[in-house]
Design a protein around this motif. Structure first.
Motif, PDB file in Angstrom:
ATOM      1  N   ARG A  63      36.235  50.185  31.972  1.00 55.31           N
ATOM      2  CA  ARG A  63      35.738  49.426  30.828  1.00 55.31           C
ATOM      3  C   ARG A  63      34.441  48.689  31.117  1.00 55.31           C
ATOM      4  NH1 ARG A  63      38.207  52.274  27.196  1.00 55.31           N
ATOM      5  NH2 ARG A  63      40.455  52.424  27.595  1.00 55.31           N
ATOM      6  N   ARG A  70      34.096  54.098  35.496  1.00 53.45           N
ATOM      7  CA  ARG A  70      33.204  54.230  34.342  1.00 53.45           C
ATOM      8  C   ARG A  70      32.361  55.497  34.460  1.00 53.45           C
ATOM      9  NH1 ARG A  70      32.301  52.686  29.033  1.00 53.45           N
ATOM     10  NH2 ARG A  70      30.078  52.637  28.579  1.00 53.45           N
ATOM     11  N   ARG A  73      34.430  58.583  33.828  1.00 53.68           N
ATOM     12  CA  ARG A  73      34.714  58.801  32.408  1.00 53.68           C
ATOM     13  C   ARG A  73      33.530  59.463  31.704  1.00 53.68           C
ATOM     14  NH1 ARG A  73      36.093  53.891  29.087  1.00 53.68           N
ATOM     15  NH2 ARG A  73      36.758  55.503  27.591  1.00 53.68           N
ATOM     16  N   ARG A  77      34.360  65.068  31.320  1.00 52.93           N
ATOM     17  CA  ARG A  77      34.932  65.120  29.978  1.00 52.93           C
ATOM     18  C   ARG A  77      34.595  66.480  29.384  1.00 52.93           C
ATOM     19  NH1 ARG A  77      30.825  61.201  26.477  1.00 52.93           N
ATOM     20  NH2 ARG A  77      29.081  61.236  27.953  1.00 52.93           N
ATOM     21  N   PRO A 321      33.476  57.651  19.828  1.00 55.54           N
ATOM     22  CA  PRO A 321      34.745  56.968  19.556  1.00 55.54           C
ATOM     23  C   PRO A 321      35.444  56.454  20.806  1.00 55.54           C
ATOM     24  CG  PRO A 321      34.586  59.026  18.322  1.00 55.54           C
ATOM     25  CD  PRO A 321      33.439  59.015  19.274  1.00 55.54           C
ATOM     26  N   ASP A 322      35.151  57.093  21.951  1.00 57.94           N
ATOM     27  CA  ASP A 322      35.759  56.650  23.212  1.00 57.94           C
ATOM     28  C   ASP A 322      34.981  55.527  23.875  1.00 57.94           C
ATOM     29  OD1 ASP A 322      33.510  58.084  23.877  1.00 57.94           O
ATOM     30  OD2 ASP A 322      34.548  59.618  25.052  1.00 57.94           O
ATOM     31  N   LEU A 324      31.976  55.755  25.014  1.00 56.90           N
ATOM     32  CA  LEU A 324      31.083  56.301  26.045  1.00 56.90           C
ATOM     33  C   LEU A 324      29.755  56.741  25.421  1.00 56.90           C
ATOM     34  CD1 LEU A 324      33.621  58.505  28.035  1.00 56.90           C
ATOM     35  CD2 LEU A 324      32.868  56.178  28.559  1.00 56.90           C
TER      36      LEU A 324
END
Length: 329
Positions: A63, A70, A73, A77, A321-322, A324
């Motif tokens: 986060r 981070r 993430r 993906r 939306p995530d 990122l």
């Protein structure tokens, strides 16, 4: 008080604790350098344990604006160059790599002109050598991927002594020790602050420079894709190429085992100037980032995953939306 104490040209004497600290580091480097290979890297593996445990619990949800989780993430993906999921045991393998970098540094003096080919796979060196032999100088753009100190050390042994940019230590005595180790094969190191003019002079002499090109901050001039997301990126390789015509070699020295490395050349950028400076800067930097992304894809545990690479976002960017940065095609 002696006359020397009043000499304005004489650098101030360092605190005793600083000299002792540098002496202890020098002794540790000598000991690790003298150990058998298996024992030295076994010691490095033990050093990796606390680093691994720290990241097992620190911001595991990713986060924050930077850090291992981070960055993972962002980079791992669906649709990203590195794929949708982290490789198995990635956190441990990366933790060990971070510790082994210190072992590599302590032992790189054991790589000599006579045995460099036994330690470094040089199958792609001819491509680098050909670019340098054209006589326009050479810009070696690498990143915090693989073992960059070994890269500079080996380059000097192979007849391509670099002038490399580095971040100086805040302790002058320690800084001199590290500088001495890095320059043992002919490499020159210069502090990164206001360094562009120095690098231009090096290239005017048709020599080679080395730049860690995977950094960037809020004042970086170019935003280019890296690991699938827009990233503020240092523009130094592009600026130097456009100013001098020197080719850019996007390179990395990846570890394949203890004291075993592979020189990889991902791209050689030549004649990239079109007259449109802004467009050229973006196109060249994007090619550099693409080459370094390929290096990370090849050895995903050997990048600096704790870095702040994606902390500063382009103005007006809308996260997905995530939460990122949006994935770039």
């Amino acid at each position: 008080m002696s006359d020397d104490d009043d000499d304005p040209q004489r650098p101030p004497r360092e605190a005793l604790w600083q000299r002792l600290a540098a002496g202890l580091v020098a002794a540790l480097i000598a000991v690790v350098g003298a150990l058998p290979t298996a024992i030295a890297y076994g010691f490095g593996t033990l050093l990796a344990v606390p680093w691994f445990l720290w990241w097992c619990v620190n911001d595991r949800g990713g986060r924050r604006t930077s850090g291992y989780w981070r960055n993972c993430r962002i980079a791992f993906r669906p649709g990203a160059p590195l794929g949708a999921a982290r490789p198995p045991r990635h956190l441990w393998r990366w933790s060990r790599h971070i510790a082994w970098i210190a072992i590599d540094f302590c032992r790189m003096r054991r790589i000599t002109k006579g045995n460099v080919a036994n330690h470094v796979d040089l199958a792609e060196f001819a491509r680098l050598q050909a670019a340098f032999a054209r006589g326009n100088g050479l810009i070696c753009a690498t990143g915090h991927i693989g073992v960059w100190d070994v890269a500079g050390h080996a380059a000097g042994l192979l007849g391509v002594p670099l002038t490399s940019v580095f971040r100086p230590s805040p302790l002058p005595a320690l800084n001199r020790l590290i500088e001495r180790l890095r320059t043992g094969t002919g490499q020159t190191v210069v502090a990164r602050k206001n360094v562009l003019r120095t690098l231009l002079r090096v290239l005017e002499r048709k020599e080679a420079v080395g730049i860690l090109a995977d950094g960037g901050g809020k004042h970086s001039a170019v935003e280019a894709p890296f690991l699938g997301a827009a990233s503020k990126t240092v523009a130094s390789p592009a600026l130097l190429h456009l100013a001098t015509g020197a080719p850019i070699a996007v390179v990395a020295v990846l570890r394949t085992g203890p004291m075993r490395y592979n020189l990889r050349v991902y791209d050689v950028i030549e004649g990239a100037g079109t007259g449109d400076r802004d467009a050229d800067m973006l196109a060249i930097t994007a090619r550099v980032n693409r080459g370094l992304t390929q290096a990370v894809a090849e050895a995903p545990e050997q990048w600096f995953w704790q870095s702040r690479r994606f902390r500063h976002r382009p103005p007006g960017e809308t996260p997905g939306p995530d939460g990122l940065p949006p994935l770039l095609g």
